[in-house]
Design a protein around this motif. Sequence first.
Motif, short mmCIF file in Angstrom:
data_model
loop_
_atom_site.label_atom_id
_atom_site.label_comp_id
_atom_site.label_asym_id
_atom_site.label_seq_id
_atom_site.Cartn_x
_atom_site.Cartn_y
_atom_site.Cartn_z
N GLU A 241 0.84 -1.21 0.00
CA GLU A 241 0.00 0.00 0.00
C GLU A 241 0.87 1.26 0.00
OE1 GLU A 241 -3.03 -0.15 3.04
OE2 GLU A 241 -3.73 -2.12 2.36
N ARG A 242 1.93 1.25 0.80
CA ARG A 242 2.83 2.41 0.83
C ARG A 242 3.53 2.58 -0.52
NH1 ARG A 242 0.43 1.77 4.88
NH2 ARG A 242 -1.07 2.78 3.53
N ALA A 243 3.90 1.46 -1.16
CA ALA A 243 4.58 1.52 -2.46
C ALA A 243 3.65 2.11 -3.52
CB ALA A 243 5.04 0.12 -2.87
N LEU A 244 2.40 1.66 -3.53
CA LEU A 244 1.43 2.20 -4.50
C LEU A 244 1.22 3.70 -4.27
CD1 LEU A 244 -1.24 -0.65 -4.56
CD2 LEU A 244 0.01 0.19 -6.56
N GLU A 245 1.09 4.09 -3.00
CA GLU A 245 0.89 5.52 -2.70
C GLU A 245 2.08 6.36 -3.12
OE1 GLU A 245 -1.98 4.88 1.23
OE2 GLU A 245 0.14 5.39 1.46
N LEU B 18 -5.51 -4.96 -2.75
CA LEU B 18 -6.37 -3.86 -2.30
C LEU B 18 -7.83 -4.22 -2.56
CD1 LEU B 18 -3.67 -2.37 -2.17
CD2 LEU B 18 -4.84 -0.33 -3.04
N ASP B 19 -8.67 -4.06 -1.54
CA ASP B 19 -10.11 -4.26 -1.75
C ASP B 19 -10.68 -3.04 -2.50
OD1 ASP B 19 -10.34 -2.25 0.14
OD2 ASP B 19 -10.93 -3.58 1.76
N LEU B 20 -11.97 -3.12 -2.82
CA LEU B 20 -12.56 -2.08 -3.66
C LEU B 20 -12.49 -0.69 -3.00
CD1 LEU B 20 -13.85 -1.48 -6.36
CD2 LEU B 20 -16.05 -2.20 -5.44
N PRO B 21 -12.85 -0.53 -1.72
CA PRO B 21 -12.73 0.82 -1.13
C PRO B 21 -11.30 1.36 -1.15
CG PRO B 21 -14.08 -0.62 0.26
CD PRO B 21 -13.50 -1.50 -0.80
N LYS B 22 -10.31 0.52 -0.86
CA LYS B 22 -8.92 0.97 -0.89
C LYS B 22 -8.47 1.31 -2.31
CE LYS B 22 -6.92 -0.87 3.32
NZ LYS B 22 -6.03 -1.84 3.97
N THR C 2 -17.56 -8.51 -17.13
CA THR C 2 -17.85 -7.89 -15.83
C THR C 2 -16.65 -7.08 -15.35
OG1 THR C 2 -17.32 -9.96 -14.68
CG2 THR C 2 -19.62 -9.54 -15.18
N ARG C 3 -16.96 -6.00 -14.64
CA ARG C 3 -15.97 -4.98 -14.29
C ARG C 3 -15.83 -4.85 -12.79
NH1 ARG C 3 -17.82 0.16 -17.71
NH2 ARG C 3 -16.87 1.11 -15.91
N ARG C 4 -14.70 -4.28 -12.40
CA ARG C 4 -14.40 -4.01 -10.99
C ARG C 4 -15.49 -3.17 -10.34
NH1 ARG C 4 -9.86 0.32 -10.14
NH2 ARG C 4 -11.68 1.61 -9.73
N ASP C 5 -16.00 -2.17 -11.07
CA ASP C 5 -16.92 -1.20 -10.47
C ASP C 5 -18.39 -1.59 -10.62
OD1 ASP C 5 -14.88 0.62 -9.58
OD2 ASP C 5 -14.58 1.16 -11.67
N ASP C 6 -18.65 -2.75 -11.25
CA ASP C 6 -20.03 -3.23 -11.34
C ASP C 6 -20.48 -3.78 -10.00
OD1 ASP C 6 -20.39 -2.71 -14.01
OD2 ASP C 6 -19.81 -4.71 -14.66
N LEU D 234 -11.82 -7.11 -14.90
CA LEU D 234 -12.00 -7.06 -13.45
C LEU D 234 -10.98 -6.15 -12.76
CD1 LEU D 234 -14.07 -8.34 -11.52
CD2 LEU D 234 -12.27 -9.90 -10.81
N GLY D 235 -9.80 -6.06 -13.31
CA GLY D 235 -8.76 -5.23 -12.69
C GLY D 235 -8.71 -3.81 -13.25
N LEU D 236 -9.70 -3.43 -14.06
CA LEU D 236 -9.68 -2.11 -14.68
C LEU D 236 -10.78 -1.22 -14.10
CD1 LEU D 236 -9.31 -3.11 -18.45
CD2 LEU D 236 -7.58 -3.13 -16.66
N GLY D 237 -10.45 0.02 -13.81
CA GLY D 237 -11.44 0.98 -13.34
C GLY D 237 -12.11 1.68 -14.51
N TYR D 238 -13.06 2.55 -14.18
CA TYR D 238 -13.86 3.18 -15.25
C TYR D 238 -13.01 4.07 -16.15
CZ TYR D 238 -13.87 7.61 -12.72
OH TYR D 238 -13.47 8.76 -12.10
#
Lengths: 205, 205
Positions: free
Chosen positions: A86-90, A114-118, B105-109, B135-139
Amino acid sequence: MLVHHLYSGGKDSSLAAWILTRLGYEVKLVTVSFGLLDNWRFAGETAEKLGFEHDVLYLPREILEKAAEIAIRDSHPNNAIQFLHERALEALASLPEVERVSDGTRRDDRVPLLDLPKTRSLEDRFNVAYVRPLLGLGYKTIRELTERLFIVEIRESEELEKADYEVELRHILRENGIDPLTIFPKKHYQSRVMGWKEKEIRARG
Amino acid sequence: MLVHHLYSGGKDSSLAAWILTRLGYEVKLVTVSFGLLDNWRFAGETAEKLGFEHDVLYLPREILEKAAEIAIRDSHPNNAIQFLHERALEALASLPEVERVSDGTRRDDRVPLLDLPKTRSLEDRFNVAYVRPLLGLGYKTIRELTERLFIVEIRESEELEKADYEVELRHILRENGIDPLTIFPKKHYQSRVMGWKEKEIRARG
């Protein structure tokens, strides 16, 4: 369309880098180091064999020390590895020239992941797109692609010619008088990407 | 390496199909129909414009009736759509010639989306690999790839020239005397993939 891709030189992050090129992205590989060891050079060597640009991103030693505390507290490395990733990505996402960050994390990984909120928090705080080419792939798919693409050397060894977080984390644990084998599960085999299996498979862009 | 890819003719499932070809897979597009309407033809037309093979997979009308019950019970379509997608994946994965199934299907669905236990259960029960290229791609990433690849027609319309589950689900609701507008959120715009933006971008294989 330049992507900065967190890169350890391993099979997963190499496969993810290849996928990014197949999607039309220009890929710069970035390996994190805390400045204790120069094991990032193994990632640099693999990057060169695969024909990618490669950079090192130095993070403060304090982050690694904090990860060591977490690993000692837990007697297990998972939360520490997650913390480091997480620190590396940030750190990567915070660089002014970076618009897209990426890594080789997989659907079947427990850490780092990383989960969806993170994930959304990372994208929102740093105004980047976070791309994980392997997230929708299971182990069968990753294995069939990896076997098709890469020459991989598998060795029975405790010697870690790798550039992932684990190597410097083990090192700082030893510096603190802790035997890493009390924290990390013992591994007998490790693999290293040595090059492309077929030159034409690379077919970038 | 043949993948059977659930295909609606929309932007997401078209992008996912393109990614599969870029990874070296041979892709057969499959559109689900419950036999009430022939709106699967819209997916077939788009598949032809994009140069993919296309098949229809007929599922029993009873599955759609069950989905309608769920939608009526919930006064919302999400669980019904999720139910239909799970049954579609199972039906496709159960075909003897199918080794790999895929979708857009997408990450944000929120729906349809299989969580990790359901994903592994699908793979284990039917001995297939389940691949989700988006799945690993955002909008942001999906938008930049879609804009680069596809000619898309956007129309303000209630007329659904689409081949997703929603169309037959709305139809069976109407057959049961239910106004779909009491269940589905109202949409003003819809988009349809009309072809490749640049012929050379396709560059399959």
